[in-house]
Design a protein around this motif. Sequence first.
Motif, mmCIF file in Angstrom:
data_model
loop_
_atom_site.group_PDB
_atom_site.id
_atom_site.type_symbol
_atom_site.label_atom_id
_atom_site.label_comp_id
_atom_site.label_asym_id
_atom_site.label_seq_id
_atom_site.Cartn_x
_atom_site.Cartn_y
_atom_site.Cartn_z
ATOM 1 N N ILE A 21 0.837 -1.204 0.000
ATOM 2 C CA ILE A 21 0.000 0.000 0.000
ATOM 3 C C ILE A 21 0.869 1.250 0.000
ATOM 4 O O ILE A 21 0.611 2.207 -0.751
ATOM 5 C CB ILE A 21 -0.948 -0.009 1.222
ATOM 6 C CG1 ILE A 21 -2.032 -1.078 1.026
ATOM 7 C CG2 ILE A 21 -1.585 1.359 1.430
ATOM 8 C CD1 ILE A 21 -2.896 -1.291 2.265
ATOM 9 N N ALA A 22 1.925 1.256 0.829
ATOM 10 C CA ALA A 22 2.810 2.416 0.898
ATOM 11 C C ALA A 22 3.520 2.654 -0.441
ATOM 12 O O ALA A 22 3.582 3.794 -0.932
ATOM 13 C CB ALA A 22 3.840 2.214 2.015
ATOM 14 N N ALA A 23 4.030 1.573 -1.050
ATOM 15 C CA ALA A 23 4.735 1.705 -2.325
ATOM 16 C C ALA A 23 3.795 2.188 -3.433
ATOM 17 O O ALA A 23 4.146 3.085 -4.217
ATOM 18 C CB ALA A 23 5.360 0.361 -2.710
ATOM 19 N N THR A 24 2.596 1.616 -3.484
ATOM 20 C CA THR A 24 1.632 2.018 -4.505
ATOM 21 C C THR A 24 1.179 3.462 -4.293
ATOM 22 O O THR A 24 0.975 4.213 -5.251
ATOM 23 C CB THR A 24 0.412 1.080 -4.497
ATOM 24 O OG1 THR A 24 0.854 -0.273 -4.572
ATOM 25 C CG2 THR A 24 -0.506 1.362 -5.684
ATOM 26 N N SER A 25 1.028 3.868 -3.029
ATOM 27 C CA SER A 25 0.635 5.246 -2.720
ATOM 28 C C SER A 25 1.705 6.233 -3.179
ATOM 29 O O SER A 25 1.388 7.298 -3.736
ATOM 30 C CB SER A 25 0.394 5.405 -1.213
ATOM 31 O OG SER A 25 -0.657 4.582 -0.773
ATOM 32 N N LEU A 299 -6.712 0.655 -5.076
ATOM 33 C CA LEU A 299 -5.731 1.720 -5.291
ATOM 34 C C LEU A 299 -4.887 1.428 -6.532
ATOM 35 O O LEU A 299 -4.628 2.329 -7.344
ATOM 36 C CB LEU A 299 -4.831 1.864 -4.063
ATOM 37 C CG LEU A 299 -3.700 2.894 -4.174
ATOM 38 C CD1 LEU A 299 -4.258 4.293 -4.413
ATOM 39 C CD2 LEU A 299 -2.835 2.872 -2.911
ATOM 40 N N THR A 300 -4.460 0.173 -6.691
ATOM 41 C CA THR A 300 -3.668 -0.200 -7.868
ATOM 42 C C THR A 300 -4.479 -0.038 -9.143
ATOM 43 O O THR A 300 -3.983 0.505 -10.141
ATOM 44 C CB THR A 300 -3.196 -1.667 -7.727
ATOM 45 O OG1 THR A 300 -2.434 -1.809 -6.529
ATOM 46 C CG2 THR A 300 -2.337 -2.074 -8.918
ATOM 47 N N ALA A 301 -5.732 -0.485 -9.116
ATOM 48 C CA ALA A 301 -6.601 -0.353 -10.297
ATOM 49 C C ALA A 301 -6.800 1.110 -10.677
ATOM 50 O O ALA A 301 -6.748 1.478 -11.856
ATOM 51 C CB ALA A 301 -7.945 -1.029 -10.026
ATOM 52 N N ASP A 302 -7.030 1.958 -9.673
ATOM 53 C CA ASP A 302 -7.253 3.380 -9.949
ATOM 54 C C ASP A 302 -5.978 4.045 -10.445
ATOM 55 O O ASP A 302 -6.021 4.879 -11.360
ATOM 56 C CB ASP A 302 -7.760 4.077 -8.685
ATOM 57 C CG ASP A 302 -8.090 5.535 -8.932
ATOM 58 O OD1 ASP A 302 -8.910 5.814 -9.836
ATOM 59 O OD2 ASP A 302 -7.526 6.403 -8.238
#
Length: 335
Positions: A21-25, A299-302
């Motif tokens: 989550i942190a990396a994707t953010s 989050l990844t999809a968006d």
Amino acid sequence: MMMTALIRKQRLILLVSLALIAATSIISMSIGYSPLSFNRLIPVLFGQGTFKEDFVLFSIRLPRIIITLLSGMALALSGSILQSVTRNDLADPGIIGINSGAGVAIAVFFLYVPIQVGSYVYVLPAVAFLGALLTSALIYLFSYSRTRGLNPTLLVLVGVGFSMALSGIMIVIISSAERSKVDFIAKWLAGTIWGTDWPFIWALLPWLVLLIPFTLFKAHRLNLLALNEESAIGVGLKLERERLVLILTAVAAAASAVSVTGGIAFVGLIAPHIAKALVGPRNQLYIPVAVLLGGWLLLTADTIGRNLVDPDGIAAGIMVSLIGVPYFVYLLLKK
């Protein structure tokens, strides 16, 4: 001994999920129509950015990231509850019609109820909850038999039927509406993350703060409901009461999410399945993992969708469906 090993494994997976989550953010904060370089992120986060950098990060990207995370978590929580309560691995708030019920309620409210724009953010979750609650009550009634109780397979079939019927009702409702309002509803149906301001976060966050601990408190009862009805009744569980309370919890979680993200399906289907494959079927173990994975998936999809095509990108709901539909077909054939 085995339980201790599972708990250790769960904690490791939770840490990995938080790292994802942190990396994707970080990636999501950096890329977009107005790029923000990685080496500028920390200075901007600590108030040392230019006006443009502050606006891009704090007014556009950060609220969207948080909303997407919270919504994915809520959808995964809802799917986890529904799969345990119905003892059906195909249960998902988007597939069985709950999202569609919330959507029709939002469409009717948005088109025909005069209200100040600033009040929408706080009213829409309640409107979505009422629509989803009415839909889930009808689905429950059509799937319930006095002699055999709730039929999990019938519930999914009835839910799919309601979802299709409500989609038709939605088309009828918007066919005579103003163009500007139809555009908003069309984006909502596609699963576009539209609630991207800080007030939407404050409107959504209390639902999760209440519902996630409550669900974990009920985890033992969910484990019993996932067994057959005779076993649950045999240990003294008040079956129908617990089932109704937990279905209401699932409806509230799904409605709060779709009121700000639109009609997104399959997150509540995929995240619990991945979590069960990683840590097993005990609800107290897999629900926290599913919640984090749901947030990360959406989050990844968006992030991918909004950067794939200029200028508006592809709706997160469509991106999730590209993964979810084949997975749903696979599960359907397997079961």
